[in-house]
Design a protein around this motif. Sequence first.
Motif, short mmCIF file in Angstrom:
data_model
loop_
_atom_site.label_atom_id
_atom_site.label_comp_id
_atom_site.label_asym_id
_atom_site.label_seq_id
_atom_site.Cartn_x
_atom_site.Cartn_y
_atom_site.Cartn_z
N ILE A 1 0.88 -1.19 -0.03
CA ILE A 1 0.01 -0.08 0.17
C ILE A 1 0.90 1.24 0.00
O ILE A 1 1.77 1.34 0.79
N GLU A 2 0.74 2.20 -0.89
CA GLU A 2 1.22 3.45 -0.94
C GLU A 2 0.54 4.71 -0.42
O GLU A 2 1.08 5.65 0.42
N SER A 3 -0.79 4.52 -0.66
CA SER A 3 -1.56 5.62 0.07
C SER A 3 -3.19 5.08 0.22
O SER A 3 -3.39 4.21 -0.68
N PHE A 4 -4.04 5.62 0.79
CA PHE A 4 -5.39 5.27 0.72
C PHE A 4 -6.39 6.30 1.37
O PHE A 4 -6.09 7.39 1.92
N ARG A 5 -7.57 6.20 1.13
CA ARG A 5 -8.65 6.96 1.45
C ARG A 5 -9.69 6.28 1.84
O ARG A 5 -9.76 5.20 1.63
N HIS A 6 -11.03 6.98 1.99
CA HIS A 6 -12.31 6.10 2.47
C HIS A 6 -12.75 5.18 1.47
O HIS A 6 -13.38 4.09 1.77
N ASP A 7 -12.53 5.70 0.19
CA ASP A 7 -12.89 4.67 -0.96
C ASP A 7 -12.03 4.00 -1.84
O ASP A 7 -12.53 3.54 -3.02
N SER A 8 -10.78 4.20 -1.61
CA SER A 8 -9.86 3.81 -2.60
C SER A 8 -8.39 3.51 -1.76
O SER A 8 -8.22 3.89 -0.70
N VAL A 9 -7.84 2.69 -2.63
CA VAL A 9 -6.19 2.27 -1.96
C VAL A 9 -5.37 2.39 -3.27
O VAL A 9 -5.59 1.97 -4.37
N THR A 10 -4.08 3.05 -3.12
CA THR A 10 -3.26 2.86 -4.21
C THR A 10 -2.00 1.93 -3.86
O THR A 10 -1.54 1.93 -2.76
N VAL A 11 -1.83 0.97 -4.77
CA VAL A 11 -0.99 -0.15 -4.57
C VAL A 11 0.10 -0.25 -5.85
O VAL A 11 -0.51 -0.36 -6.79
N SER A 12 1.18 -0.07 -5.74
CA SER A 12 2.19 0.07 -6.58
C SER A 12 1.86 0.98 -7.55
O SER A 12 1.85 0.47 -8.94
N GLY A 13 1.36 2.05 -7.42
CA GLY A 13 1.03 3.00 -8.56
C GLY A 13 -0.47 2.86 -9.18
O GLY A 13 -0.90 3.61 -9.75
N ARG A 14 -1.28 1.82 -8.76
CA ARG A 14 -2.61 1.59 -9.12
C ARG A 14 -3.65 1.80 -8.06
O ARG A 14 -3.57 1.37 -7.03
N GLU A 15 -4.29 2.54 -8.46
CA GLU A 15 -5.64 2.94 -7.59
C GLU A 15 -6.79 1.97 -7.81
O GLU A 15 -7.19 1.77 -8.95
N LEU A 16 -7.29 1.52 -6.68
CA LEU A 16 -8.05 0.26 -6.66
C LEU A 16 -9.18 0.78 -5.80
O LEU A 16 -9.21 1.53 -4.77
N PRO A 17 -10.43 0.38 -6.30
CA PRO A 17 -11.79 0.85 -5.40
C PRO A 17 -11.79 0.01 -4.08
O PRO A 17 -11.50 -1.21 -3.99
N VAL A 18 -12.25 0.50 -2.96
CA VAL A 18 -12.70 -0.24 -1.94
C VAL A 18 -14.31 -0.47 -1.70
O VAL A 18 -14.70 0.78 -1.83
N GLY A 19 -14.61 -1.58 -1.83
CA GLY A 19 -16.08 -1.77 -1.89
C GLY A 19 -16.80 -1.65 -0.48
O GLY A 19 -15.96 -1.62 0.53
N ARG A 20 -17.99 -1.11 -0.46
CA ARG A 20 -18.62 -0.71 0.64
C ARG A 20 -18.90 -1.90 1.69
O ARG A 20 -18.51 -1.69 2.89
N VAL A 21 -19.12 -3.15 1.41
CA VAL A 21 -19.17 -4.21 2.17
C VAL A 21 -17.78 -4.55 2.63
O VAL A 21 -17.69 -5.25 3.79
N PHE A 22 -16.66 -4.24 2.08
CA PHE A 22 -15.34 -4.69 2.73
C PHE A 22 -14.49 -3.48 3.49
O PHE A 22 -13.52 -3.73 3.72
N LYS A 23 -15.29 -2.41 3.46
CA LYS A 23 -14.73 -1.25 4.21
C LYS A 23 -14.12 -1.51 5.53
O LYS A 23 -13.12 -1.24 5.92
N GLN A 24 -15.11 -1.98 6.39
CA GLN A 24 -14.69 -2.25 7.74
C GLN A 24 -13.69 -3.30 7.91
O GLN A 24 -12.49 -2.97 8.98
N THR A 25 -13.64 -4.20 7.00
CA THR A 25 -12.48 -5.30 7.13
C THR A 25 -11.13 -4.59 6.83
O THR A 25 -10.39 -5.10 7.47
N PHE A 26 -11.34 -3.87 5.80
CA PHE A 26 -10.04 -3.17 5.31
C PHE A 26 -9.32 -1.95 6.47
O PHE A 26 -8.32 -2.11 6.77
N ILE A 27 -10.38 -1.52 7.08
CA ILE A 27 -9.87 -0.54 8.29
C ILE A 27 -9.19 -1.49 9.21
O ILE A 27 -8.19 -1.20 9.82
#
Length: 237
Positions: free
Chosen positions: A200-226
């Motif tokens: 992980i390089e950076s993240f916000r509430h609805d996305s995460v950047t991994v090795s230069g690629r911004e990927l979406p964080v799904g609503r149902v997976f948000k708590q697991t991610f946090i």
Amino acid sequence: METRCIIVDDEPPALDLLASYIDRLDNFKLLGRFGNAIEAFNFMNANAVDLMFVDIQMPQMNGLELIKSLVPRPHVVITTAYREYAADGFDLAILDYLVKPVSFDRFLQSISRYSNSNNASQYQENSLQDTYMFFKVERLMVKIYLKDITYIESIHDYIKIITPDKTYITYTRIGFMDDKLPEGHFVRIHKSYIISLNKIESFRHDSVTVSGRELPVGRVFKQTFIKALENHKFFKE
């Protein structure tokens, strides 16, 4: 350590074929072959089984009913002439779904999944340095070290495994990988994505950047991610 197997199928040629395949493998032992699900159920109530190959359409009790009845349940590979039961099978968290006639090459993919599943349960949480899995890529079994995985993307029944140097496509469902990858190092952020926490390089509430690629964080997976971020010490007190 031997893997204890059984075959459940009401067609003798199918029993013979799978028995011959198992006989070619080192450290796999065929404990029994059964022409109906009730015989297999009674056997498994009295004997430990690691891996079961089971047909679906059988008299008295079908294969799906047998799977549902087993507690605890061994690893299961469905072998059937019918493709339409695949979703039902994977809803029961089966290891693989083979459509007859089953080739030896396709059978070996199931064995590889079983071996990877067992290896995954033995991963050390403190290090991924020497941990790897084998994946069928085109006609080769390819070794991929988990430390090299940046993220995994689902493409229907296939996945793309992205590493810094190469992308691999293999016949595996993302749900299987979600179950087998070590929690402390990987997290599913979306129905289509699993990421490496170390990449992980950076993240916000609805996305995460991994090795230069911004990927979406799904609503149902948000708590697991946090929760995964918290456990991985991303947040400093």
